[in-house]
Write an enzyme that holds these catalytic residues in place. Structure first.
Site, short mmCIF file in Angstrom:
data_model
loop_
_atom_site.label_atom_id
_atom_site.label_comp_id
_atom_site.label_asym_id
_atom_site.label_seq_id
_atom_site.Cartn_x
_atom_site.Cartn_y
_atom_site.Cartn_z
N ASP A 40 0.68 -0.99 0.04
CA ASP A 40 -0.04 0.09 0.08
C ASP A 40 1.13 1.47 -0.23
O ASP A 40 1.89 1.11 0.57
CB ASP A 40 -0.71 0.15 1.03
N TYR A 68 6.19 -8.58 8.51
CA TYR A 68 6.37 -7.21 8.77
C TYR A 68 6.24 -6.85 10.26
O TYR A 68 5.85 -7.48 11.09
CB TYR A 68 4.35 -7.09 8.28
N ASP A 82 -6.62 1.63 7.62
CA ASP A 82 -5.17 2.65 8.07
C ASP A 82 -5.54 3.38 8.07
O ASP A 82 -6.84 3.69 7.71
CB ASP A 82 -4.75 1.51 7.24
N ARG A 181 -3.46 -5.66 7.88
CA ARG A 181 -5.25 -4.27 8.00
C ARG A 181 -5.58 -5.05 8.91
O ARG A 181 -6.85 -4.58 9.71
CB ARG A 181 -5.28 -3.64 7.17
#
Length: 298
Positions: A40, A68, A82, A181
């Site tokens: 993203d 992550y 988000d 997310r």
């Protein structure tokens, strides 16, 4: 000799993955560039970029497990799950104060392991041939199907509390297709205060780490990882003779060679250290399932 190879790029915030591809095309002077796994615009971190014939290896990387680091903000829900979205609901301070450390741990435990996850609505998943995020921006109500994913690690590394929020710094190891997310959204929902992702960085894709990545300003000068090296790292290698390499490029099987495979599929490497293609086991034989163009070896 074959041209092209793989780049590990550290994507900055505010850029799309396609922006990075465009920058790479300009820097390397070729249109044939692709990437393995979209990040993203808000996210930073590792983007695996293929150049020229190495783009054909991306299909063997895109499904790799990933790592992550992220920050989850509990206490507010956004329309994109988000920080890029609009806040649609805030939890009252008394509800946030009532969230215990034990409840957070239980919520995280429930989202660890093999789970069923509904992807975030603003995602690149296609619905009737169109991206879900395009439909969402047009106000079309999108209902995505749950998918099975694996979260092998969901670990809190730091916690911060304020009257209107709880922030969790986390590390997540997960299978391809997992939405961080959605983990933030689902944790917030389970705790009854809502949640969204306020920061995200991808640090690993399969065997590749962001610590080995280059910055955007270094794209033109960065040394490419050769297709042979990438294939060997990702799949493992089978060394083939010059005659076997020719046979594979012509679509012939290598009779009785399956015992030589380290895994299936595997990268076939010729005596000059070049990647011929990707091969698989066919009974006792070995057969090519992806060849590099013959012109690459002229």
């Amino acid at each position: 000799m074959p041209t092209g190879g793989m780049l590990l790029v550290d994507k900055p915030a505010g850029m799309t993955s396609h922006d990075v591809v465009s920058r790479t095309r300009k820097a390397r002077g070729t249109r044939k560039v692709g990437h393995a796994g979209t990040l993203d615009p808000m996210a930073t971190g590792l983007l695996v970029v293929g150049v020229d014939e190495a783009t054909r290896l991306l299909t063997f990387i895109v499904g790799a497990d990933k790592t992550y680091t992220a920050t989850i903000l509990l206490g507010a829900t956004t329309d994109t799950d988000d920080a890029d979205g609009e806040i649609v609901e805030r939890a009252p301070e008394h509800a946030i104060a009532g969230v215990t450390e034990a409840a957070i741990s239980e919520g995280i435990a429930a989202l660890t392991g093999a789970i069923s996850q509904v992807p975030t609505t603003v995602s690149a998943i296609k619905v009737n041939g169109r991206r879900a995020y395009d439909l969402a921006r047009e106000g079309v109500e999108v209902e995505l199907q749950a998918r099975n994913v694996v979260v092998s690690r969901f670990e809190v590394t730091a916690r911060r509390r304020e009257t209107d929020r709880i922030e969790l710094d986390v590390v997540v190891d997960c299978s391809s297709g997992t939405y961080i997310r959605a983990l933030a959204r689902d944790l917030g929902a389970a705790l009854g205060v809502g949640g969204h992702l306020s920061a995200l960085r991808r640090t690993r894709v399969g065997p590749f780490a962001v610590t080995d990545a280059v910055q955007l300003d270094d794209l033109a000068e960065a040394e490419l990882m050769s297709p042979a090296d990438v294939g060997t790292i990702v799949l493992g290698a089978i060394e083939v003779s010059t005659e076997e390499a020719l046979n594979l490029r012509q679509g012939k099987r290598l009779a009785g060679a399956s015992a030589r495979l380290p895994a299936t599929p595997a990268a076939a490497i010729d005596p000059e250290g070049r990647l011929i293609g990707v091969v698989e086991r066919r009974g006792d034989d070995v057969k090519s399932v992806m060849n590099l163009p013959t012109a690459a070896f002229v």
